[in-house]
Design an enzyme around this catalytic site. Structure first.
Site, PDB file in Angstrom:
ATOM      1  N   HIS A 112      -1.010  -3.034   0.151  1.00  0.00           N
ATOM      2  CA  HIS A 112      -2.410  -3.106  -0.262  1.00  0.00           C
ATOM      3  C   HIS A 112      -2.867  -4.541  -0.030  1.00  0.00           C
ATOM      4  CE1 HIS A 112      -1.330   0.484  -2.993  1.00  0.00           C
ATOM      5  NE2 HIS A 112      -1.957   0.924  -1.919  1.00  0.00           N
ATOM      6  N   GLU A 115      -3.089  -7.186  -2.790  1.00  0.00           N
ATOM      7  CA  GLU A 115      -1.884  -7.442  -3.595  1.00  0.00           C
ATOM      8  C   GLU A 115      -1.017  -8.407  -2.793  1.00  0.00           C
ATOM      9  OE1 GLU A 115      -0.271  -3.598  -4.613  1.00  0.00           O
ATOM     10  OE2 GLU A 115      -2.197  -2.923  -5.418  1.00  0.00           O
ATOM     11  N   HIS A 244       4.408  -4.767  -4.478  1.00  0.00           N
ATOM     12  CA  HIS A 244       3.015  -4.519  -4.858  1.00  0.00           C
ATOM     13  C   HIS A 244       2.612  -5.476  -5.982  1.00  0.00           C
ATOM     14  CE1 HIS A 244       2.351  -0.560  -2.738  1.00  0.00           C
ATOM     15  NE2 HIS A 244       3.674  -0.670  -2.670  1.00  0.00           N
ATOM     16  N   GLU A 336       6.471  -3.792  -8.624  1.00  0.00           N
ATOM     17  CA  GLU A 336       5.192  -4.369  -9.051  1.00  0.00           C
ATOM     18  C   GLU A 336       5.493  -5.774  -9.575  1.00  0.00           C
ATOM     19  OE1 GLU A 336       2.206  -2.984  -8.809  1.00  0.00           O
ATOM     20  OE2 GLU A 336       2.746  -0.932  -8.225  1.00  0.00           O
TER      21      GLU A 336
END
Length: 516
Positions: A112, A115, A244, A336
């Site tokens: 993304h 990110e 991410h 993440e």
């Protein structure tokens, strides 16, 4: 939370002074001129903890590969929709070629576009691996000499440019998330998970290496997605992580729920135990993921140990991790890295310190389980042979050179190698809990009809060479499969051919089979 800026700068200088030959500097301006040539007097191990534009990223990766040309190279796997190269830097003792028995790992950032922490972590990791290798760090030298590592810092360079135009602290939650076609790249892969759930209900059907359905190509497929899929079909990846931002947790497949109408539902793969071990390899050495404060970023994952099954978090289809697992041999987790998607520049050094050990520890887990070579009786490699593990309905296949890697948790496993035209070979392996390297388990396949047709005497144990350093392994077996043994005794009253196998099991062996 990161320390105030003055303290951060002091920390950076102290670290640099404590390690001769390794200096760090932030570049708030991020100017192109400063990045093209290092200031005089700075060592080649210099790392600039700043955000990198596309042009800066390319220069840093190519300069790093040039400095470590004997163990690194850059290459492109394709172009983005707007024509930017999807540039990979590779580290290996022999860059550019697959070595027999050397596992392949990939790390992907910036899926993304907004990110960005993962993008920067991989740029820093590339420089770190090169520098530490040259400095003689034994851990890094051992890692690069035994592993082929591929780093793709930015899978979505077009989206990054949109996000970077707004800048850190101003970027919205979704600005630049998609690629230039307005496609979410982590929702753009073929939905093989739905097909897996269908096949799992069919007895005897294979639920691994699921082909891409033809109707997938009728939709809108991003060039970035196509490039990743072609990359995965070209290189026999064993392990992968996609980086991410937006929370602080490690998630693992499946990401798509078995019951799509449920927003959250635990949906494990057949390799649930192994995926948990892989996720913990990252989370357990990450200081913030292990922080016990419920007020920290990602505090709601604290009781889970900062790892979670993806579908148990939220369900979505078309994810890259599910596709890796169901279409190839590769196991991929999703990391993440933090709750701020586009962190300010002064936070990047702290982020690197938090994630450096986790990244290294995760890559090292590719050397878990077993590995080996499958050949025929003449020593010729058998490619695409299936490696099955009893109790885990997910096979992996051998590479063109006949080598394979099977990530497995500690314990006792019955491993089967088979290929069309050959008899099955079955071995029992024991993987100790503290074993840090893959055990060597080779298979020699005999053509059908060459061995005993209806029996095998005793399932002999292997000779003095013990491939797992204490693990027993059963000798080669031909059809029929001893695990499908019948109860009839042999005609001469001696023990049946499967007797030694069942007597070698634990106290929980099926004693009703041994009543003679």
């Amino acid at each position: 939370m990161p320390p105030p800026l003055p303290l951060l700068l002091l920390t950076v200088l102290v670290v640099a002074a404590a390690r001769p030959g390794c200096e760090f500097e932030r570049n708030p301006a991020g100017g192109l001129e400063a990045d093209e040539a290092l200031p005089s007097g700075l060592p080649p191990t210099f790392i600039r903890f700043s955000h990198h534009s596309y042009a800066q990223m390319v220069r840093v990766l190519r300069r790093t590969a040039s400095r470590c040309a004997h163990v690194a190279r850059t290459y492109s796997i394709g172009r983005s929709f707007d024509g930017r190269e999807l540039l990979v830097i590779e580290f290996s003792s022999r860059p550019g070629q697959h070595e027999l028995m050397e596992p392949e790992v990939k790390l992907i950032g910036n899926i993304h576009g907004n990110e960005v922490a993962g993008r920067e972590m991989l740029i820093y990791l590339a420089q770190y691996l090169c520098s530490e290798y040259l400095l003689g760090n034994p851990r890094i030298q051992r890692l690069l000499n035994t592993t082929r590592i591929h780093l793709l810092p930015s899978m979505n360079p077009d989206g990054y440019e949109v996000a970077a135009a707004e800048g850190a602290g101003y970027n919205g939650w979704t600005s630049g998330r998609q690629n230039a076609q307005n496609l979410d790249l982590n929702r753009n892969f073929p939905d093989l998970t739905s097909e897996y759930y269908r096949l799992a209900e069919t007895r005897g059907a294979r639920s691994d290496h699921i082909p891409i359905p033809q109707h997938y190509w009728w939709g809108k497929v991003a060039p970035e997605t196509k490039a990743i899929m072609k990359w995965m079909q070209t290189i026999p990846f064993v392990l992968s992580a996609s980086l991410h931002g937006g929370d602080l947790v490690v998630s693992y497949p499946f990401d798509f729920s078995k019951h799509p109408q449920e927003e959250k539902m635990f949906s494990p793969t057949p390799d649930e135990k192994m995926f948990k071990l892989l996720s913990r390899a990252y989370a357990d050495v990450h200081p913030m993921m292990m922080d016990r404060s419920e007020n920290r970023c990602g505090g709601n994952f604290l009781k889970r140990g900062s790892i979670i099954n993806g579908a148990d978090w939220y369900s979505f289809t078309g994810g890259m991790s599910d596709f890796n697992y169901l279409h190839t041999n590769c196991f991929e987790i999703t990391v993440e890295l933090g709750c701020v998607k586009f962190p300010p520049e002064e936070a990047l050094y702290i982020l690197w310190q938090h994630n450096k050990e986790s990244l290294l520890n995760f890559v090292e887990t590719v050397h878990r389980g077993i590995k080996g070579v499958v050949t025929d009786k003449f020593g010729k490699p058998v490619k695409n042979a299936r490696i099955s593990v009893k109790g885990i309905r997910h096979d992996i296949t051998t590479a063109p050179d006949g080598d394979y890697w099977r990530l497995l948790p500690p314990g006792i496993h019955i491993v089967i190698a088979q290929a069309p035209g050959y008899a099955k070979v079955i071995k029992k392996v024991i993987i100790p809990a503290r074993m840090k390297r893959a055990g060597r388990v080779d298979f020699i396949l005999q053509p059908l009809g060459m061995g005993p047709k209806n029996f095998i005497h005793g399932l002999r144990r292997t000779g003095p060479h013990d491939p797992l350093g204490g693990a027993s392994s059963l000798g080669e077996a031909t059809e029929p499969d001893p695990l499908r043994a019948r109860r009839q005794p042999s005609a001469d009253g001696s023990k049946p051919w499967w007797w030694s196998y069942f007597t070698s099991l634990s106290t929980h062996r099926p004693r009703w089979l041994l009543k003679y």
